[in-house]
Write a protein that holds these residues in place. Structure first.
Motif, mmCIF file in Angstrom:
data_model
loop_
_atom_site.group_PDB
_atom_site.id
_atom_site.type_symbol
_atom_site.label_atom_id
_atom_site.label_comp_id
_atom_site.label_asym_id
_atom_site.label_seq_id
_atom_site.Cartn_x
_atom_site.Cartn_y
_atom_site.Cartn_z
ATOM 1 N N TYR A 131 0.773 -1.141 0.111
ATOM 2 C CA TYR A 131 -0.059 0.053 0.161
ATOM 3 C C TYR A 131 0.744 0.914 -0.109
ATOM 4 C CZ TYR A 131 -3.658 -3.035 1.492
ATOM 5 O OH TYR A 131 -4.336 -4.393 1.834
ATOM 6 N N PRO A 132 1.525 1.337 -1.127
ATOM 7 C CA PRO A 132 2.532 2.453 -0.996
ATOM 8 C C PRO A 132 2.709 4.322 -1.150
ATOM 9 C CG PRO A 132 2.151 1.396 -3.563
ATOM 10 C CD PRO A 132 2.060 0.599 -2.038
ATOM 11 N N THR A 133 1.204 4.267 -1.847
ATOM 12 C CA THR A 133 -0.215 5.155 -1.369
ATOM 13 C C THR A 133 -0.655 5.410 -0.094
ATOM 14 O OG1 THR A 133 -0.965 5.209 -3.444
ATOM 15 C CG2 THR A 133 -1.704 6.476 -2.123
ATOM 16 N N VAL A 134 -0.792 4.575 0.562
ATOM 17 C CA VAL A 134 -1.154 4.528 1.981
ATOM 18 C C VAL A 134 0.062 5.223 2.634
ATOM 19 C CG1 VAL A 134 -2.109 4.011 4.647
ATOM 20 C CG2 VAL A 134 -3.226 3.870 2.184
ATOM 21 N N ILE A 135 1.409 4.162 2.851
ATOM 22 C CA ILE A 135 2.100 4.348 3.764
ATOM 23 C C ILE A 135 3.204 5.922 3.358
ATOM 24 C CG2 ILE A 135 4.845 3.216 4.937
ATOM 25 C CD1 ILE A 135 1.397 2.097 5.171
ATOM 26 N N GLY A 136 2.951 6.186 1.875
ATOM 27 C CA GLY A 136 4.187 7.259 1.110
ATOM 28 C C GLY A 136 3.377 8.623 2.474
ATOM 29 N N GLY A 137 2.240 8.516 2.312
ATOM 30 C CA GLY A 137 1.888 9.537 3.026
ATOM 31 C C GLY A 137 1.217 10.175 3.881
ATOM 32 N N PHE A 193 12.335 10.425 -0.937
ATOM 33 C CA PHE A 193 10.493 11.787 -0.473
ATOM 34 C C PHE A 193 10.130 10.496 0.626
ATOM 35 C CE2 PHE A 193 12.138 11.926 -4.853
ATOM 36 C CZ PHE A 193 11.881 13.326 -4.718
ATOM 37 N N LEU A 194 9.780 12.081 1.880
ATOM 38 C CA LEU A 194 9.214 11.234 3.141
ATOM 39 C C LEU A 194 7.593 11.249 2.644
ATOM 40 C CD1 LEU A 194 11.100 12.343 5.784
ATOM 41 C CD2 LEU A 194 11.076 10.251 4.878
ATOM 42 N N HIS A 195 7.105 12.121 1.825
ATOM 43 C CA HIS A 195 6.342 12.524 1.028
ATOM 44 C C HIS A 195 6.618 13.307 -0.276
ATOM 45 C CE1 HIS A 195 2.341 14.386 0.579
ATOM 46 N NE2 HIS A 195 2.556 15.517 0.169
ATOM 47 N N LEU A 196 5.379 12.436 -1.181
ATOM 48 C CA LEU A 196 5.700 12.917 -2.383
ATOM 49 C C LEU A 196 4.097 12.665 -2.903
ATOM 50 C CD1 LEU A 196 7.756 13.295 -5.126
ATOM 51 C CD2 LEU A 196 7.665 11.072 -5.561
ATOM 52 N N ASP A 197 3.920 13.824 -3.425
ATOM 53 C CA ASP A 197 2.382 13.731 -4.293
ATOM 54 C C ASP A 197 2.670 15.492 -5.883
ATOM 55 O OD1 ASP A 197 -0.356 14.313 -5.393
ATOM 56 O OD2 ASP A 197 -1.360 14.656 -3.366
ATOM 57 N N PRO A 198 2.319 14.023 -7.204
ATOM 58 C CA PRO A 198 2.603 14.367 -8.111
ATOM 59 C C PRO A 198 1.248 15.607 -9.062
ATOM 60 C CG PRO A 198 2.720 12.363 -7.704
ATOM 61 C CD PRO A 198 2.216 12.557 -6.870
ATOM 62 N N ALA A 202 -3.002 21.580 -7.655
ATOM 63 C CA ALA A 202 -3.553 21.380 -9.396
ATOM 64 C C ALA A 202 -2.600 21.068 -10.365
ATOM 65 C CB ALA A 202 -3.934 23.100 -9.281
ATOM 66 N N GLY A 203 -1.947 19.819 -10.218
ATOM 67 C CA GLY A 203 -1.176 18.972 -11.117
ATOM 68 C C GLY A 203 0.268 19.613 -10.141
ATOM 69 N N GLY A 204 0.265 20.609 -10.016
ATOM 70 C CA GLY A 204 2.062 20.835 -9.544
ATOM 71 C C GLY A 204 3.144 20.271 -8.835
ATOM 72 N N GLY A 205 2.286 19.432 -7.209
ATOM 73 C CA GLY A 205 2.912 18.307 -7.238
ATOM 74 C C GLY A 205 3.311 18.824 -5.543
ATOM 75 N N SER A 206 3.456 18.024 -4.552
ATOM 76 C CA SER A 206 4.095 18.419 -3.418
ATOM 77 C C SER A 206 5.609 17.705 -2.640
ATOM 78 C CB SER A 206 2.742 18.601 -2.346
ATOM 79 O OG SER A 206 2.105 17.081 -2.100
ATOM 80 N N TRP A 207 5.727 18.214 -1.789
ATOM 81 C CA TRP A 207 6.387 17.060 -1.014
ATOM 82 C C TRP A 207 7.965 17.457 -0.577
ATOM 83 C CZ3 TRP A 207 8.422 20.960 -4.283
ATOM 84 C CH2 TRP A 207 9.370 21.760 -3.497
ATOM 85 N N ILE A 208 8.361 16.280 0.947
ATOM 86 C CA ILE A 208 9.118 16.365 1.726
ATOM 87 C C ILE A 208 10.054 15.483 0.953
ATOM 88 C CG2 ILE A 208 9.604 16.093 3.995
ATOM 89 C CD1 ILE A 208 6.645 15.915 4.925
#
Length: 460
Positions: A131-137, A193-198, A202-208
């Motif tokens: 479950y990478p989407t759950v754990i990654g975020g 990355f401790l967080h990665l939401d592409p 609005a599609g610009g993405g966010s990260w740690i």
């Protein structure tokens, strides 16, 4: 005709401001509505359930690391794993993961960390694959599991970006779109990355992103970027390179985390509003609690904000957070509604500020209070603040700016750090300003300006 044109333009401007203001109120209301939820407690051993989940996964193997490598080598498998959603159908573990995911950040990260500690490293590693989407975020999940999960998130997103959206057309049947460059360049790069939401912003993405080694660092700096902190913006690579310059200079003793895990404004009009910083601040404060829990008490944490990021850091200080020192770098302000140290949960925490002479950010620092507009007090005049000298740029033969361009070729080697471009020049490697920032991050004594902010009489 001219009067009608001006009247229409004025009404349009007023309507636009009103819409931005109402959007800010809605955004702030969402943050205030968040309540911490209880973290599930497993009553039974999840071993049997986890084995069934592994058997149904598109990758096999007894070792989670090998399964991860297999999924990374198979984009279709990575996509299926990233799309996987835990449900109560699989049992107690699936229900717990579904509850954690549904909380959408409204959890105590320390309690979440205890949940995964109860599962143990190997089972947690398997969940990062399943479950990478759950754990990654997931704030509070072990950092190692989150970085592994986000490798899958990255691979799947880069692959998905090559597909045409919408129905198939004759010209799209046997062709593929070019992958999103900022994602394709990261695949296989080894960046963590401790967080990665592409898809956020609005599609610009966010990260740690972690630069350096958290396991060996004695000092960790968390840098919050200025405006337009998106994966698709130049700021994504610029702040990575800035973080890397500090880590390279300090060696294993320093790691830097670039934190941009929230909705972010872009441009002076949006950045004038406080609502983005107010919402981001809560998440940032929670991240510092998570960081302290995973690093332990023996590591010194510096929380640094550049430009708009300074307002995020300042507002975060109105919550409970973990930081040994605060660093405002050309900061927009001390935080929404903050005008005295008493507005913080820890008024006497060590604080440093750097604003170069002539930096245009000075025009917005310390503006009078207007609800949702502006970012609080001027950092350089804030009681108890230690003001850092900016000095000169390096005049060494190989001196470069923070993008690698030669300062000699640019004709600015050795010049004072001042003026419009000083907003970024404070990060130029080996400059006096850069050395002072590094000194704060590593707990050394920086050079201060001759004129200092007044002392806080309530702090010894």
């Amino acid at each position: 005709m001219i009067k009608r044109w001006w009247r229409a333009a004025a009404l349009t401007a007023v309507a636009a401001v009103a819409l931005v203001y109402l959007a800010g109120l809605a955004r702030l209301g969402e943050a205030e509505a968040e309540q911490l939820r209880a973290v599930p407690v497993l009553a039974a051993d999840p071993g049997t359930e986890l084995a069934a989940l592994r058997a149904a996964a598109p990758v096999t193997g007894d070792d989670p690391a090998a399964a991860l490598d297999a999924a990374l080598a198979d984009p279709a498998a990575a996509a299926r794993l990233v799309a996987a959603v835990p449900t109560a159908d699989s049992g107690e573990l699936g229900a717990a993961l579904a509850a954690l995911a549904a909380a959408d950040g409204g959890l105590d990260p320390v309690a979440v960390g205890e949940f995964f500690a109860g599962l143990g490293p190997e089972r947690t590693a398997w969940l990062s694959v399943l479950y990478p989407t759950v754990i990654g975020g997931m704030p509070g999940a072990p950092f190692e599991a989150r970085t592994a999960a986000n490798r899958l998130v990255l691979t799947a997103a880069a692959t998905a970006s090559t597909a045409y959206a919408g129905p198939e057309r004759p010209w799209t049947g046997d062709t593929a779109r070019p992958a999103r460059a900022e994602l394709e360049d990261l695949v296989g790069s080894g960046r963590e990355f401790l967080h990665l939401d592409p898809y956020s912003n609005a599609g610009g993405g966010s990260w740690i992103e972690v630069v350096g080694d958290l396991d060996t660092a004695r000092n960790v700096a968390v840098i919050v970027p200025g405006g337009s902190a998106f994966l698709t913006s130049q700021n994504f690579e610029i702040y990575h390179d800035r973080a890397q310059s500090f880590v390279d200079a300090a060696g294993d003793g320093l790691a830097v985390v670039v934190w941009a895990a929230a909705s972010w404004p872009s441009g002076w009009i949006q950045e004038a509003w406080a609502s983005w910083s107010q919402v981001a601040a809560r998440s940032l404060a929670a991240f510092t609690l998570d960081l302290r829990a995973q690093l332990g008490d023996g590591v010194a944490i510096t929380l640094a904000g550049h430009s708009y990021g300074g307002a995020v850091v300042g507002t975060a200080e109105t919550y409970d957070l973990e930081a040994d020192r605060i660093l405002h770098i050309a900061s927009a302000g001390m935080g929404s509604d903050v005008y005295a140290p008493a507005d913080y949960t820890e008024p006497c925490r060590p604080r440093y500020s750097m604003t170069a002479p002539g930096d245009p950010i000075s025009y917005v620092q310390g503006l009078p209070y207007v609800p949702l507009l502006g970012h609080g007090a001027d950092p350089d005049d804030f009681p108890g603040m230690r003001r850092l000298a900016t000095g000169n740029l390096s005049d060494a033969p190989g001196a470069v700016d923070d993008t690698g361009l030669s300062l000699h070729d640019l004709g600015i080697a050795g010049k004072p750090v001042e003026g419009v471009h000083s907003h970024s020049e404070v990060f130029y490697p080996e400059s006096d300003a850069w050395r002072n920032l590094l000194a704060v991050m590593t707990g050394e004594d920086p050079e201060l300006t001759a004129e200092q902010a007044p002392a806080d009489p309530d702090c010894a």
